[in-house]
Enzyme design. Structure first.
Site, PDB file in Angstrom:
ATOM      1  N   HIS A 266       0.813  -1.219   0.000  1.00  0.00           N
ATOM      2  CA  HIS A 266       0.000   0.000   0.000  1.00  0.00           C
ATOM      3  C   HIS A 266       0.847   1.270   0.000  1.00  0.00           C
ATOM      4  O   HIS A 266       0.508   2.244  -0.664  1.00  0.00           O
ATOM      5  CB  HIS A 266      -0.937   0.022   1.212  1.00  0.00           C
ATOM      6  CG  HIS A 266      -2.049  -0.963   1.084  1.00  0.00           C
ATOM      7  ND1 HIS A 266      -2.942  -0.933   0.034  1.00  0.00           N
ATOM      8  CD2 HIS A 266      -2.413  -2.005   1.853  1.00  0.00           C
ATOM      9  CE1 HIS A 266      -3.809  -1.923   0.174  1.00  0.00           C
ATOM     10  NE2 HIS A 266      -3.506  -2.587   1.265  1.00  0.00           N
ATOM     11  N   HIS A 345       6.612  42.036  -4.041  1.00  0.00           N
ATOM     12  CA  HIS A 345       5.926  41.024  -3.237  1.00  0.00           C
ATOM     13  C   HIS A 345       6.207  39.641  -3.785  1.00  0.00           C
ATOM     14  O   HIS A 345       5.402  39.041  -4.452  1.00  0.00           O
ATOM     15  CB  HIS A 345       4.412  41.295  -3.270  1.00  0.00           C
ATOM     16  CG  HIS A 345       3.658  40.570  -2.197  1.00  0.00           C
ATOM     17  ND1 HIS A 345       3.248  39.262  -2.306  1.00  0.00           N
ATOM     18  CD2 HIS A 345       3.238  40.980  -0.974  1.00  0.00           C
ATOM     19  CE1 HIS A 345       2.588  38.910  -1.213  1.00  0.00           C
ATOM     20  NE2 HIS A 345       2.565  39.920  -0.393  1.00  0.00           N
TER      21      HIS A 345
HETATM   22 ZN   LIG Z   1      -6.178  -5.879  -0.012  1.00  0.00          ZN
END
Ligand SMILES: [Zn+2]
Length: 440
Positions: A266, A345
């Site tokens: 993941h 700026h």
């Molecule tokens: Zn999974």
């Protein structure tokens, strides 16, 4: 078929199912609702006050340990990767995923229950084209844990994945194009698998109350423990592909490219999603502004200057690109390094001053008020600004879209407008402005 597949889709009707959540072990029900074009996927927490929603996008990714958690403010949804994989692979672009808990039902640890749900709800083509991310050149991410993800140009969405457990146990390889039909037959039913040594401490801490052999395959040494036999000889690599699809759904666009993944997880998948989202933002920043519809559709510079008395360096509207009904307007201002405010700026660090964005909002709101009043003999003076927020810096090269919506008008003399400025699809500033009208 070829044409429909280029269009955005939502679910045909609301459909739902219930089950057990993985981490708390409590009963949870999940419903899919249709949503309009360009809505994307959003989770809705039906169990919380005001039923908050969370957009499915990489900026809302909170953690990737063991499962994918999204959040906005204090609201969270956990373990969302399998439902996202099913929605993405089955072709759902826009939907609300409503839940009465912080996790979807875990089902059997695969994406099969969500595929069944999507089929129950049906799919409806919508009138806008899908958004794609086309891979133009090789991209890659590599993690310290040995995960490697390479993305190559391709006309289709393909994944070639090599999975290997500790000591290269259960090394498996699979390469496949991802279409709804292939996902449904080859990928969706592949279940979550865990290594006994990883889950044992969690079981002892009682962190996975809903976890059992009903919803995961447990690997202990060379042994595979599961409620039913393996669904595919290479079920593990198929589940890894499922997780890649779910995590890449956070890009918010369909990918045309070939993912070559070695020992993915993941964290690495999410990192690739982040790289793609960043590249997409870069591409959007370089896209040319939309063409100006003239006549009833919008106003060109000349028409803007007939209405607004502002001139260089204080005219903050290049064009009005459209009106929506009686009370909404969208205008555009291209910000270049030649803007006079960049000189001071800041020297060497040009950032557009927030007050100039508020000035732009005020001018755009005035244009809307003019359209309503249909007179140039009076001018709207800016009286107050509430709830002004500056969210992101505006830089030279940005194209700023300025939106204003008239929320209140009291008699002939007072009006209130809700305004926000957008660069690269992100809100950079917002505020509510109050005007009074005076004769010129
Ligand atoms: Zn999974």
């Amino acid at each position: 078929m070829a044409i429909t597949s280029e269009l955005q889709h939502t679910v045909g009707k609301t459909a739902g199912f219930s089950g057990t959540s993985l981490h708390t072990g409590e009963k949870v029900s999940l419903k899919l609702h249709p949503a309009p074009v360009d809505h994307g996927i959003k989770f809705k927490r039906k169990d919380l006050q005001d039923e908050p929603t969370i957009d499915v996008k990489i900026d809302n990714l909170k953690t990737v340990e063991r499962a994918t958690t999204l959040g906005e403010g204090a609201v969270r949804v956990h373990t969302v990767e399998h439902v996202l994989a099913a929605l993405s692979a089955m072709g759902v672009d826009n939907a609300i995923v409503e839940m009465d808990a912080n996790e979807p039902p875990i089902g059997d640890g695969s994406a099969q229950p969500y595929v069944d749900l999507i089929k129950k709800a049906g799919l409806t083509a919508q009138e806008q084209p899908r958004k794609f991310f086309d891979v133009r050149e090789p991209m890659h991410v590599e993690s310290k844990t040995g995960a490697l993800l390479v993305l190559l140009p391709d006309d289709t969405f393909r994944i070639s994945c090599t999975q290997a457990g500790p000591n290269n146990r259960f090394a498996q390889f699979l390469s496949t194009e991802i279409t709804p039909a292939i996902f449904e037959r080859q990928i969706a039913s592949a279940r979550t698998f865990v290594y006994y040594e990883d889950v044992q401490p969690l079981m002892e801490k009682n962190l996975i109350k809903g976890g059992s052999l009903e919803n995961a395959i447990v690997v202990r040494g060379e042994a595979v423990l599961s409620k039913e036999p393996l669904r595919f000889a290479d079920e593990f690599v198929r589940h890894k592909i499922l997780d890649i699809i779910g995590d890449l759904a956070l890009v918010g666009r369909r990918i045309r490219g070939h993912v070559v993944a070695v020992k993915p997880g993941h964290a690495a998948n999410a990192e690739l999603a982040r790289v793609l989202a960043r590249e997409q933002a870069r591409r959007s920043a370089m896209s040319t502004p939309r063409a100006v519809p003239l006549g009833d559709g919008g106003l060109d510079t000349d028409e803007v200057m007939k209405i607004l008395p502002h001139r260089y360096p204080f005219l903050m509207v290049d064009r009005v690109i459209g009106f929506e009904g009686e009370n909404k307007i969208t205008a555009v201002k291209s910000i270049t390094i030649n803007e006079p405010f960049f000189q001071g700026h800041f020297p060497g660090h040009p950032v557009m001053p927030g007050v100039m964005q508020v000035e732009a909002m005020a001018q755009v709101a005035s244009l809307l008020l003019f359209k309503l009043a249909k007179t140039t003999s009076r001018i709207g003076y800016f009286m107050s600004a509430d709830g002004v927020k500056f969210r992101k810096p505006v830089l030279p090269g940005d194209t700023m879209f300025i939106h204003a919506e008239l929320t209140k008008s009291r008699g002939e003399r007072l009006a209130k407008a809700k305004c926000h400025c957008v660069v690269n699809d992100a809100v950079v500033s917002e505020g509510e402005l109050m005007f009074t009208f005076l004769d010129k």
